[in-house]
Design an enzyme around this catalytic site. Structure first.
Site, PDB file in Angstrom:
ATOM      1  N   ASN A   6       0.852  -1.192   0.000  1.00  0.00           N
ATOM      2  CA  ASN A   6       0.000   0.000   0.000  1.00  0.00           C
ATOM      3  C   ASN A   6       0.892   1.248   0.000  1.00  0.00           C
ATOM      4  O   ASN A   6       1.702   1.436   0.906  1.00  0.00           O
ATOM      5  CB  ASN A   6      -0.899  -0.041   1.246  1.00  0.00           C
ATOM      6  CG  ASN A   6      -1.855   1.132   1.294  1.00  0.00           C
ATOM      7  OD1 ASN A   6      -1.446   2.276   1.087  1.00  0.00           O
ATOM      8  ND2 ASN A   6      -3.105   0.889   1.580  1.00  0.00           N
ATOM      9  N   HIS A   9       0.907   6.191   1.937  1.00  0.00           N
ATOM     10  CA  HIS A   9       1.654   7.131   2.776  1.00  0.00           C
ATOM     11  C   HIS A   9       2.802   7.815   2.054  1.00  0.00           C
ATOM     12  O   HIS A   9       3.372   8.783   2.580  1.00  0.00           O
ATOM     13  CB  HIS A   9       2.077   6.456   4.079  1.00  0.00           C
ATOM     14  CG  HIS A   9       0.871   6.101   4.897  1.00  0.00           C
ATOM     15  ND1 HIS A   9      -0.087   7.041   5.223  1.00  0.00           N
ATOM     16  CD2 HIS A   9       0.421   4.924   5.371  1.00  0.00           C
ATOM     17  CE1 HIS A   9      -1.068   6.444   5.891  1.00  0.00           C
ATOM     18  NE2 HIS A   9      -0.779   5.162   5.983  1.00  0.00           N
ATOM     19  N   GLU A  69      -8.486   0.302  -2.866  1.00  0.00           N
ATOM     20  CA  GLU A  69      -9.330   0.274  -1.677  1.00  0.00           C
ATOM     21  C   GLU A  69     -10.309   1.421  -1.799  1.00  0.00           C
ATOM     22  O   GLU A  69      -9.907   2.551  -2.118  1.00  0.00           O
ATOM     23  CB  GLU A  69      -8.489   0.478  -0.419  1.00  0.00           C
ATOM     24  CG  GLU A  69      -7.632  -0.705  -0.078  1.00  0.00           C
ATOM     25  CD  GLU A  69      -6.762  -0.418   1.134  1.00  0.00           C
ATOM     26  OE1 GLU A  69      -6.884   0.667   1.729  1.00  0.00           O
ATOM     27  OE2 GLU A  69      -5.955  -1.274   1.465  1.00  0.00           O
TER      28      GLU A  69
HETATM   29  N1  PXP Z   1      -5.823  -3.516   3.938  1.00  0.00           N
HETATM   30  C1  PXP Z   1      -6.830  -2.602   3.989  1.00  0.00           C
HETATM   31  C2  PXP Z   1      -8.182  -3.007   3.512  1.00  0.00           C
HETATM   32  C3  PXP Z   1      -6.607  -1.288   4.458  1.00  0.00           C
HETATM   33  O1  PXP Z   1      -7.609  -0.403   4.509  1.00  0.00           O
HETATM   34  C4  PXP Z   1      -5.295  -0.925   4.836  1.00  0.00           C
HETATM   35  C5  PXP Z   1      -5.016   0.489   5.250  1.00  0.00           C
HETATM   36  O2  PXP Z   1      -5.155   1.332   4.185  1.00  0.00           O
HETATM   37  C6  PXP Z   1      -4.297  -1.897   4.748  1.00  0.00           C
HETATM   38  C7  PXP Z   1      -4.584  -3.191   4.323  1.00  0.00           C
HETATM   39  C8  PXP Z   1      -2.875  -1.603   5.130  1.00  0.00           C
HETATM   40  O3  PXP Z   1      -2.831  -1.334   6.494  1.00  0.00           O
HETATM   41  P1  PXP Z   1      -1.462  -0.831   7.141  1.00  0.00           P
HETATM   42  O4  PXP Z   1      -1.164   0.497   6.539  1.00  0.00           O
HETATM   43  O5  PXP Z   1      -1.768  -0.777   8.591  1.00  0.00           O
HETATM   44  O6  PXP Z   1      -0.422  -1.851   6.776  1.00  0.00           O
END
Ligand code: PXP
Length: 236
Positions: A6, A9, A69
């Protein structure tokens, strides 16, 4: 086991100054070159990090899979149908939250979600539902037409002690088994980091982990490529 990275950030950092750096598309390319199996991005209704333009660019350049997402808000669903990510992961969204706080309540929103799944499927987008690891939610998910589930690992990741962690781990494990028996492809994510991921990665039946914050945080010190390679290594 696949790793979806992801990159939200990276965009959060860019938005801190409102300029162009750092560029999330570069992050996606480095992630792919370092072993990421999918790129994950969340188009939030308030556009606090990833924006529409980022997604069109990402869809055009990445070679793995784009996992978007998204909430089930009609405006966001329309945009998803235009971007056509490989996969959409439906998540709950509250404006004030720092991050996605819980799973989507499929029991409560079943009819609405069924319609969104159909619309996205008709645009060629596969749909995953981000849910808490409960049988009730998994059973309800079966009636929406979705074929994939991402189990929320937040409660496990935020456990205050070993007893609590074990309890949530057991819950996740039995949810994976139950969802697998019903024919779902099963993924997991949220709050996973360099100390709590190996245990989850060892659960039979999980095909993919989606991880963001811990990887981007480590990348500040070690570089994104190294942070991803290290995560993939510990998933093995
Ligand atoms: N999976 C989903 C569905 C999420 O909403 C998020 C956060 O955006 C993540 C995974 C990743 O979470 P993290 O940033 O805590 O690793």
């Amino acid at each position: 086991m696949r790793l979806g990275v992801n990159i939200d950030h990276v965009a959060t950092l860019r938005e801190a100054r409102g300029g162009l750096d750092p560029e999330p598309v570069f992050a996606a390319l480095i992630a792919e070159a370092s072993g990421a199996d999918a790129i994950v991005a969340h188009l939030r209704e308030d556009r606090r990090h990833i924006n529409d333009e980022d997604l069109f660019l990402l869809k055009g350049v990445i070679r793995t899979r784009l996992n978007l997402e998204m909430s089930i808000a009609p405006e966001i669903v329309e945009i998803a149908c235009r971007i056509k990510p490989d996969q959409a992961t439906l998540v709950p969204e509250k404006r004030q939250e720092l991050t996605t706080e819980g799973g989507l309540d499929i029991v409560f929103h079943q009819q609405k979600i069924k319609k969104v799944v159909k619309k996205l499927n008709e645009s060629g987008i596969e749909v995953s539902l981000f849910i808490d690891p409960s049988k009730k939610q998994i059973n309800a998910s079966q009636k929406t037409g979705a074929k994939m589930l991402e189990l929320h690992t937040g409660a496990y990741a935020n456990a205050k002690n070993k007893t609590e962690e074990d309890k949530y781990f057991k819950e996740l494990k039995s949810a994976v088994r139950f969802a697998g028996k019903l024919g779902f492809q099963v993924f997991a994510g949220h709050g996973l980091n360099y100390t709590n991921t190996a245990r989850i990665a060892a659960i039979d039946g999980i095909e993919e982990l989606n991880i963001g914050h811990s990887i981007i945080s480590r990348a500040v010190f070690t570089g994104l490529g190294n942070a991803i390679k290290e995560m993939k290594e510990l998933m093995r």
